[in-house]
Design an enzyme around this catalytic site. Structure first.
Site, PDB file in Angstrom:
ATOM      1  N   HIS A   1     -21.931 -30.293  23.993  1.00 45.27           N
ATOM      2  CA  HIS A   1     -21.944 -30.414  25.452  1.00 45.27           C
ATOM      3  C   HIS A   1     -21.111 -29.300  26.097  1.00 45.27           C
ATOM      4  O   HIS A   1     -21.567 -28.616  27.023  1.00 45.27           O
ATOM      5  CB  HIS A   1     -21.393 -31.800  25.836  1.00 45.27           C
ATOM      6  CG  HIS A   1     -21.385 -32.063  27.293  1.00 45.27           C
ATOM      7  ND1 HIS A   1     -22.355 -32.817  27.916  1.00 45.27           N
ATOM      8  CD2 HIS A   1     -20.507 -31.694  28.265  1.00 45.27           C
ATOM      9  CE1 HIS A   1     -22.071 -32.895  29.214  1.00 45.27           C
ATOM     10  NE2 HIS A   1     -20.946 -32.227  29.449  1.00 45.27           N
ATOM     11  N   GLU A   2     -19.904 -29.117  25.599  1.00 41.72           N
ATOM     12  CA  GLU A   2     -19.011 -28.125  26.209  1.00 41.72           C
ATOM     13  C   GLU A   2     -19.433 -26.693  25.876  1.00 41.72           C
ATOM     14  O   GLU A   2     -19.209 -25.782  26.674  1.00 41.72           O
ATOM     15  CB  GLU A   2     -17.574 -28.380  25.740  1.00 41.72           C
ATOM     16  CG  GLU A   2     -17.008 -29.713  26.185  1.00 41.72           C
ATOM     17  CD  GLU A   2     -17.032 -29.876  27.697  1.00 41.72           C
ATOM     18  OE1 GLU A   2     -16.861 -28.865  28.415  1.00 41.72           O
ATOM     19  OE2 GLU A   2     -17.239 -31.008  28.166  1.00 41.72           O
TER      20      GLU A   2
ATOM     21  N   HIS B   1     -21.763 -25.760  28.605  1.00 39.57           N
ATOM     22  CA  HIS B   1     -21.054 -25.350  29.826  1.00 39.57           C
ATOM     23  C   HIS B   1     -20.484 -23.945  29.684  1.00 39.57           C
ATOM     24  O   HIS B   1     -20.601 -23.109  30.595  1.00 39.57           O
ATOM     25  CB  HIS B   1     -19.908 -26.330  30.127  1.00 39.57           C
ATOM     26  CG  HIS B   1     -20.366 -27.664  30.623  1.00 39.57           C
ATOM     27  ND1 HIS B   1     -21.307 -27.810  31.608  1.00 39.57           N
ATOM     28  CD2 HIS B   1     -19.995 -28.927  30.257  1.00 39.57           C
ATOM     29  CE1 HIS B   1     -21.504 -29.102  31.842  1.00 39.57           C
ATOM     30  NE2 HIS B   1     -20.717 -29.802  31.030  1.00 39.57           N
TER      31      HIS B   1
END
Length: 462
Positions: free
Chosen positions: A146-147, A150
């Site tokens: 997920h990160e 980003h």
């Protein structure tokens, strides 16, 4: 419920960490060096929260951000659209879940609802403690992916002359944290740069995380679905239920019991190809009456011996000594008498004998034979468990005690596999799953496709 030792360990561990941090920061001689160490390695400690941040991966993130700029632009643009659609979908999902919860609260006699679209996962309540390692590992992997989404979306750089194709938000670092027991990850972006870019560019960054999680979920599902084909050279499936663990102190751990690596291929005359067949066969055995076994008249006369016949409290007939661990009372009939009983050695009768329901099933070879049926207490069954090449295991007890199916794990719960009666004090676990040819211990913990089952009990040493 969450076991008390687990709660004590978690609370005690955090208290020890926080106490050590407080003492080091209060020490006049160690405070400066300790704080320098925390700053150098990017570690921060607070109550029930441990955080680590580093710039070691910054170069790798920048390399990812420069890889195929046009593809990344299209990739994160699709992710932005998906994120917007998923946001509205999640609102609808949460609204429906809220209505279900309110309806459940306002009902005088609420019923358990298993059709909820969202379920809260609480370790120790609806998540077995034994699955916590997989659960937290999945959370950590999902958080890292997920990160990364980003981070790459924020520093994505384009060699094109068009400025709108790039975001180029300054990337400060990547980190991992633990909150109480839950692990997670984060990226540190320069807030000023993030506020200066357009709303569309911000959306592209914000939606990158959930987009990567969605792709990860789809990829994981495809891997699980294709796992039999991927591992075909090393595994084979559909040939039985595989025993993966037998407790050392289990009564089933013996010369007539189950062994790690055994393939359970039959329960009576019911073939077992997987865990679902195991459950189905046990259900059929519980619903139907006890099957009998074809024994020739000569063998019956040779094995039987005089015994006193009496009725149990439930009306069934017993003709063997209560102390016998090898003999069982069998009933049969002939042309003259429909109620005959004989105390016979169970294993000698059952081995190499086919199952039957009446004497007619045993008259195919023109040899005088009888269908002898175990005379057991109500709801009790004698079950022959085949796990070649070992000798059959004989189980006496309620069939459904071999089965306790969970909604997700398909687990076989505690059972007493013994004779003549069940003893709850001797229940020990034996775990089983679908069969594998080799390397099962390497891949099994990593795959959810191989369904785990457990059964406990003591074997009939006949």
């Amino acid at each position: 419920m969450i076991p008390v030792p687990v709660v004590v360990t978690v609370l005690g561990g955090w208290c020890a960490v926080y106490l050590a941090d407080t003492l080091l920061k209060s020490s006049s001689s160690l405070k400066a060096s300790y704080e320098d160490w925390l700053l150098t390695y990017g570690v921060s400690v607070s109550p029930f929260h441990l955080r680590w941040q580093t710039a070691l991966f910054n170069r790798q993130f920048y390399n990812w951000g420069r890889w195929k700029p046009k593809f990344l632009y299209l990739w994160f643009s699709v992710g932005m659209v998906f994120g917007i659609v998923a946001m509205f979908g999640s609102v609808i999902l949460l609204g429906k879940t809220l209505l279900q919860t309110l309806t459940q609260m306002l009902t005088e006699a609420p019923k358990a609802q298993n059709d909820r679209m969202l379920q809260v996962v609480v370790p120790g309540v609806n998540l077995p403690i034994s699955q916590l390692t997989y659960f937290f590992s999945a959370i950590l992997i999902s958080g890292v992916i997920h990160e990364v989404g980003h981070g790459v979306a924020a520093i994505r750089k384009s060699t094109s002359l068009f400025f709108f194709l790039r975001e180029q938000v300054r990337f400060n670092g990547f980190g991992i944290f633990i909150f109480i027991v839950y692990p997670g990850a984060f990226v540190d972006l320069f807030t000023t740069h993030l506020q200066l870019i357009s709303p569309v560019q911000q959306l592209r960054i914000f939606c990158a995380g959930v987009w990567h999680n969605f792709v990860l979920g789809v990829a994981s599902f495809m891997v699980l679905f294709l796992l039999p084909a991927i591992l075909f050279p090393f595994y084979y499936t559909g040939v039985g239920a595989l025993v993966t663990e037998v407790a050392e102190d289990s009564p089933a751990n013996g010369p007539r019991g189950l062994f790690v690596g055994d393939l359970v291929t039959n329960l009576q005359d019911c073939p077992v190809y997987n865990v679902e067949d195991w459950n189905s066969c046990l259900g059929d055995i519980a619903e139907k009456s006890q099957v009998g076994y074809c024994v020739s008249a000569a063998t019956l006369q040779q094995l039987s011996f005089p015994a006193r016949v009496y009725r149990r409290l439930d009306g069934t007939v017993e003709c063997c000594s209560n102390n016998s661990l090898t003999d069982i009372c069998f009933s049969y009939s002939n042309k003259l008498d429909s109620h005959l009983y004989a105390c016979l050695p169970a294993r000698k009768v059952i081995e190499a004998s086919k199952v039957c329901r009446s004497n007619m099933d045993c008259h195919k070879d023109f040899v005088p034979s009888f269908c002898v049926t175990p005379s057991l207490e109500n709801q009790t069954r004698l079950i022959r468990v085949k796990h070649p090449p070992h000798i059959d295991m004989l189980y006496v007890g309620h069939p459904m005690h071999l089965q306790y199916t969970g909604r997700l794990s398909l687990s076989l719960a505690p059972v007493q596999v013994g004779f003549p009666r069940e003893d709850p004090e001797n229940k020990r676990p034996v775990k089983a799953t679908d069969s594998c040819k080799s390397l099962r211990r390497v891949f099994q913990p990593a795959t959810n496709l191989l369904l785990h089952s457990s059964l406990t009990g003591s074997a009939l040493w006949l």
